[in-house]
Design a protein around this motif. Sequence first.
Motif, short mmCIF file in Angstrom:
data_model
loop_
_atom_site.label_atom_id
_atom_site.label_comp_id
_atom_site.label_asym_id
_atom_site.label_seq_id
_atom_site.Cartn_x
_atom_site.Cartn_y
_atom_site.Cartn_z
N ASP A 17 0.80 -1.04 0.01
CA ASP A 17 0.00 -0.13 -0.02
C ASP A 17 0.70 1.26 -0.13
O ASP A 17 0.15 2.41 0.08
CB ASP A 17 -1.08 0.04 1.25
CG ASP A 17 -2.12 -0.97 1.03
OD1 ASP A 17 -2.16 -1.60 0.03
OD2 ASP A 17 -2.30 -1.40 2.36
N VAL A 18 2.10 1.09 0.20
CA VAL A 18 3.05 2.55 0.24
C VAL A 18 3.46 2.71 -1.27
O VAL A 18 4.15 2.13 -1.81
CB VAL A 18 4.41 2.04 0.87
CG1 VAL A 18 5.04 3.54 1.20
CG2 VAL A 18 3.80 1.31 2.22
N PRO A 19 2.98 4.15 -1.57
CA PRO A 19 3.51 4.40 -3.00
C PRO A 19 4.91 5.08 -3.01
O PRO A 19 5.28 5.26 -1.97
CB PRO A 19 2.74 5.65 -3.22
CG PRO A 19 1.87 6.25 -1.77
CD PRO A 19 1.98 4.89 -0.94
N VAL A 20 5.68 4.29 -4.04
CA VAL A 20 7.05 4.94 -4.00
C VAL A 20 7.10 6.22 -4.84
O VAL A 20 7.56 7.45 -4.39
CB VAL A 20 8.00 3.94 -4.77
CG1 VAL A 20 9.33 4.18 -5.20
CG2 VAL A 20 7.89 2.58 -3.92
N TRP A 21 6.20 6.20 -5.97
CA TRP A 21 6.22 7.39 -6.74
C TRP A 21 4.79 7.57 -7.62
O TRP A 21 4.34 6.34 -7.70
CB TRP A 21 7.15 8.06 -7.60
CG TRP A 21 8.04 6.50 -8.19
CD1 TRP A 21 9.14 5.98 -8.02
CD2 TRP A 21 7.53 5.66 -9.23
NE1 TRP A 21 9.64 4.90 -8.56
CE2 TRP A 21 8.51 4.86 -9.40
CE3 TRP A 21 6.14 5.50 -9.89
CZ2 TRP A 21 8.38 3.50 -10.15
CZ3 TRP A 21 6.12 4.48 -10.89
CH2 TRP A 21 7.14 3.70 -11.05
N GLU A 22 4.36 8.66 -7.96
CA GLU A 22 2.79 8.62 -8.61
C GLU A 22 3.08 9.65 -9.81
O GLU A 22 3.93 10.32 -9.80
CB GLU A 22 2.06 9.22 -7.72
CG GLU A 22 1.66 8.35 -6.21
CD GLU A 22 0.71 8.57 -5.55
OE1 GLU A 22 -0.20 8.21 -5.26
OE2 GLU A 22 1.09 9.85 -4.77
N ASP A 23 2.29 9.30 -10.70
CA ASP A 23 1.86 10.20 -11.77
C ASP A 23 3.26 10.53 -12.48
O ASP A 23 3.57 11.41 -13.11
CB ASP A 23 1.28 11.32 -11.50
CG ASP A 23 0.41 12.00 -12.33
OD1 ASP A 23 0.06 11.23 -13.69
OD2 ASP A 23 0.18 13.17 -12.53
N VAL A 24 4.28 9.31 -12.83
CA VAL A 24 5.41 9.69 -13.59
C VAL A 24 5.34 9.44 -15.17
O VAL A 24 4.83 8.61 -15.64
CB VAL A 24 6.45 8.49 -12.99
CG1 VAL A 24 7.70 8.53 -14.00
CG2 VAL A 24 7.03 9.07 -11.56
N SER A 25 5.51 10.82 -15.88
CA SER A 25 5.33 10.75 -17.33
C SER A 25 6.66 11.50 -17.69
O SER A 25 7.37 12.58 -17.19
CB SER A 25 4.21 11.78 -17.67
OG SER A 25 2.93 11.01 -16.99
N PHE A 26 7.08 10.77 -18.77
CA PHE A 26 8.44 11.38 -19.59
C PHE A 26 8.21 10.75 -20.83
O PHE A 26 7.87 9.51 -20.96
CB PHE A 26 9.50 11.61 -18.86
CG PHE A 26 10.16 10.45 -18.62
CD1 PHE A 26 9.96 9.37 -17.37
CD2 PHE A 26 11.14 9.55 -19.45
CE1 PHE A 26 10.41 8.02 -16.99
CE2 PHE A 26 11.97 8.41 -19.21
CZ PHE A 26 11.41 7.95 -18.09
N SER A 27 9.13 11.37 -21.92
CA SER A 27 9.44 10.61 -22.93
C SER A 27 10.87 10.89 -23.42
O SER A 27 11.46 11.99 -23.02
CB SER A 27 8.51 10.98 -24.23
OG SER A 27 8.67 12.26 -24.46
N LEU A 28 11.49 9.91 -24.09
CA LEU A 28 12.67 9.95 -24.64
C LEU A 28 12.74 9.86 -26.17
O LEU A 28 12.27 8.96 -26.70
CB LEU A 28 13.61 9.01 -24.00
CG LEU A 28 14.18 9.32 -22.76
CD1 LEU A 28 15.19 8.22 -22.16
CD2 LEU A 28 14.67 10.74 -22.22
#
Length: 215
Positions: A17-28
Amino acid sequence: MAGAALEVRNLCFGYGDVPVWEDVSFSLAPGQVAFLTGPNGAGKSTLFRCLAGWLEPNEGEVLLAGKPFTGRSRLVPGTLAFVPDVPSFYDDLTAAEHIELVLAANRAEAARPRAERLLERFGLTGHESLLPSAYSRGMREKLALVLALTLRPRVLLLDEPHGPLDREASLVLSEELAAVAREGSAVLLSCHHDVPGLVPDVTLSLRDATLSQER
Ligand SMILES: Nc1ncnc2c1ncn2[C@@H]1O[C@H](COP(=O)(O)OP(=O)(O)OP(=O)(O)O)[C@@H](O)[C@H]1O
């Protein structure tokens, strides 16, 4: 981003239940080099494992060369290579046999001269008949890098590759990464400090469960 080599859309991940990160967006884009930075425990290795399909994100999507990618996707040879923070090897295959296996599995026989050149550049020539378990930590990192760089994948994911390397080998790695990027590979690597000899096109910073981007 049209034509992105790697696109990450709204990725969220937690252990339990522990989020590490949220809503990660990027592009290469093809040919871009990106650094992934952030304090210990920020979730850099976790992000690499999600991008490589080793962990399943709770939400969001990863696209490789425009196609959705998960751990269950059938990967076209030459699309993705991942060197984790602690590379692992087959117990009973020598370094040379690892190279044979990777060339055969990726239908990449033509890349043999490149593998030999990379072994030479990283100072592993003459040590190919050893098991990786008989290598030092830095030598194991170099072997994992040789295997990944030999394939010149469209997307290259490297979790703290400079960490175990001496300065000379770090410079060799930086040169080789710049060369694969010029050939069109997108490179994402994590680091805690400046990387000798390599300037990123993009820096992604993970902190407080959020990814931000500097150009
Ligand atoms: N297998 C696991 N089970 C539960 N929690 C985990 C697991 N692996 C990592 N974590 C937790 O997830 C968070 C992110 O860890 P991760 O290893 O991704 O960070 P990192 O940014 O790569 O750290 P470092 O810079 O120290 O290598 C940490 O709080 C860690 O304790």
